[in-house]
Design an enzyme around this catalytic site. Structure first.
Site, mmCIF file in Angstrom:
data_model
loop_
_atom_site.group_PDB
_atom_site.id
_atom_site.type_symbol
_atom_site.label_atom_id
_atom_site.label_comp_id
_atom_site.label_asym_id
_atom_site.label_seq_id
_atom_site.Cartn_x
_atom_site.Cartn_y
_atom_site.Cartn_z
ATOM 1 N N LYS A 204 0.808 -1.219 0.000
ATOM 2 C CA LYS A 204 0.000 0.000 0.000
ATOM 3 C C LYS A 204 0.841 1.269 0.000
ATOM 4 C CE LYS A 204 -4.419 -1.796 1.003
ATOM 5 N NZ LYS A 204 -5.436 -2.171 1.953
ATOM 6 N N ARG A 247 -3.696 -10.123 4.416
ATOM 7 C CA ARG A 247 -4.052 -10.208 2.988
ATOM 8 C C ARG A 247 -2.874 -9.655 2.196
ATOM 9 N NH1 ARG A 247 -5.926 -6.849 -0.884
ATOM 10 N NH2 ARG A 247 -7.431 -7.652 -2.385
HETATM 11 N N1 PMM Z 1 -7.312 -3.811 0.332
HETATM 12 C C1 PMM Z 1 -7.558 -3.842 -0.988
HETATM 13 C C2 PMM Z 1 -8.548 -4.693 -1.510
HETATM 14 N N2 PMM Z 1 -9.259 -5.496 -0.699
HETATM 15 N N3 PMM Z 1 -9.737 -6.296 1.459
HETATM 16 C C3 PMM Z 1 -9.527 -6.281 2.775
HETATM 17 N N4 PMM Z 1 -10.251 -7.071 3.593
HETATM 18 N N5 PMM Z 1 -8.590 -5.468 3.342
HETATM 19 C C4 PMM Z 1 -7.829 -4.629 2.584
HETATM 20 O O1 PMM Z 1 -7.002 -3.898 3.153
HETATM 21 C C5 PMM Z 1 -8.030 -4.619 1.172
HETATM 22 C C6 PMM Z 1 -9.018 -5.485 0.642
HETATM 23 C C7 PMM Z 1 -6.785 -2.952 -1.910
HETATM 24 O O2 PMM Z 1 -5.605 -3.523 -2.319
HETATM 25 P P1 PMM Z 1 -5.356 -4.258 -3.753
HETATM 26 O O3 PMM Z 1 -5.985 -3.408 -4.828
HETATM 27 O O4 PMM Z 1 -3.918 -4.359 -3.898
HETATM 28 O O5 PMM Z 1 -5.996 -5.601 -3.709
#
Ligand code: PMM
Length: 282
Positions: A204, A247
């Site tokens: 992030k 995650r």
């Molecule tokens: N961050 C992203 C997408 N989905 N789900 C949860 N539960 N927690 C998160 O912090 C989260 C998520 C955004 O990141 P990405 O686009 O790299 O998947």
């Protein structure tokens, strides 16, 4: 939890997995690297991203979920839409990962209750195109805890069992830069709500900023792929702080980091039994 973004525009992996075939293949890679859950998403939540129509989201995620679930994988669907969540569970998903914590779709609580799936309820204040304007907090830790507590109560009012719910501080969502660190340092405040906690720090922006090079006017944030070591460090620290899951995009490093944390904790503590209660499906 390993991430499969079936999107052309995810900020962190640049749409590398944008096809069913590639998504399935990547899911198996993540499992091979030690992931216990594969999280399949078809809508980017990258800051500034615009929404995709429901039909397109379904076309992206359902074939990938079907194939991974049929092979025995524990699959999660990353969606804010109740209709997509329901179809994903019918296709074999066992978790619903909703970055809006039920706020984006008023039908989500009922869908979660009816499916009986595990529900990841993330702290959220608005969609990706507006979230950067919503990061106003008195005390970010107390505000996120209270807002998640309110979501938990609303979900229960919709018939969701507490045991279905996992909480997530929503790093990077209406939280830029240094607002994220207190949430990590104070995971105990979220644990006080009595549910397991998932941490999504992987690649992030706040890590790009932490690892930035240069000074003065020419500060360059670290590129997303250069944030994986820092992500693994967070995985270890999150595990020590009692997180239920992390995650991540790169599973191997975090899997190893979590194993280190587990060995460290086991050597220093008396076994104390279940910390947060089981996460249960119907
Ligand atoms: N961050 C992203 C997408 N989905 N789900 C949860 N539960 N927690 C998160 O912090 C989260 C998520 C955004 O990141 P990405 O686009 O790299 O998947």
């Amino acid at each position: 939890m390993g991430v499969v973004n079936v999107t052309p525009d995810s900020f962190s992996d640049g749409g590398e997995w944008f096809s069913s075939e590639a998504g399935v293949r990547h899911g198996f890679e993540l499992l091979g690297e030690g992931a216990d859950i594969v999280d399949v998403g078809g809508e980017s939540t990258r800051p500034g991203a615009v929404r995709v129509p429901e039909a397109q989201e379904l076309a992206r995620v359902i074939p990938v979920i079907e194939r991974l679930a049929a092979a025995g994988a524990v699959v999660s669907v990353d969606t804010t839409r109740a209709s997509v969540a329901e179809r994903a569970v019918a296709a074999g998903a066992r978790l619903i990962n909703d970055v809006s914590g039920g706020l984006a779709d008023p039908s989500m609580g009922r869908a979660v209750a009816e499916t009986g799936a595990v529900y990841v309820c993330m702290h959220w204040r608005g969609h990706a195109d507006v979230m950067d304007s919503l990061e106003v907090y008195d005390d970010v830790v107390a505000d996120v805890r209270d807002e998640l507590g309110a979501r938990l109560a609303a979900l229960e009012a919709d018939g969701v069992r507490r045991e279905q719910v996992v909480l997530d501080p929503g790093l990077g969502f209406a939280k830029s830069g240094d607002l994220n660190w207190p949430l990590l340092a104070r995971l105990d405040a979220l644990h006080a709500l009595g549910r397991p906690v998932l941490v999504g720090a992987s690649r992030k922006r706040f890590l790009g900023r932490l690892l930035a090079t240069g000074n003065g006017d020419v500060v360059e944030p670290a590129r997303p792929l250069a944030r994986d070591e820092a992500t693994a460090a967070i995985s270890a620290l999150a595990a020590v702080s009692g997180a239920w899951a992390v995650r991540v995009h790169a599973a191997r490093a975090s899997h190893d980091a979590v194993r280190v944390a587990a060995a460290w904790a086991a050597a220093g503590e008396e076994p104390s039994g279940e910390k947060d209660g089981e996460v249960g499906t119907a």
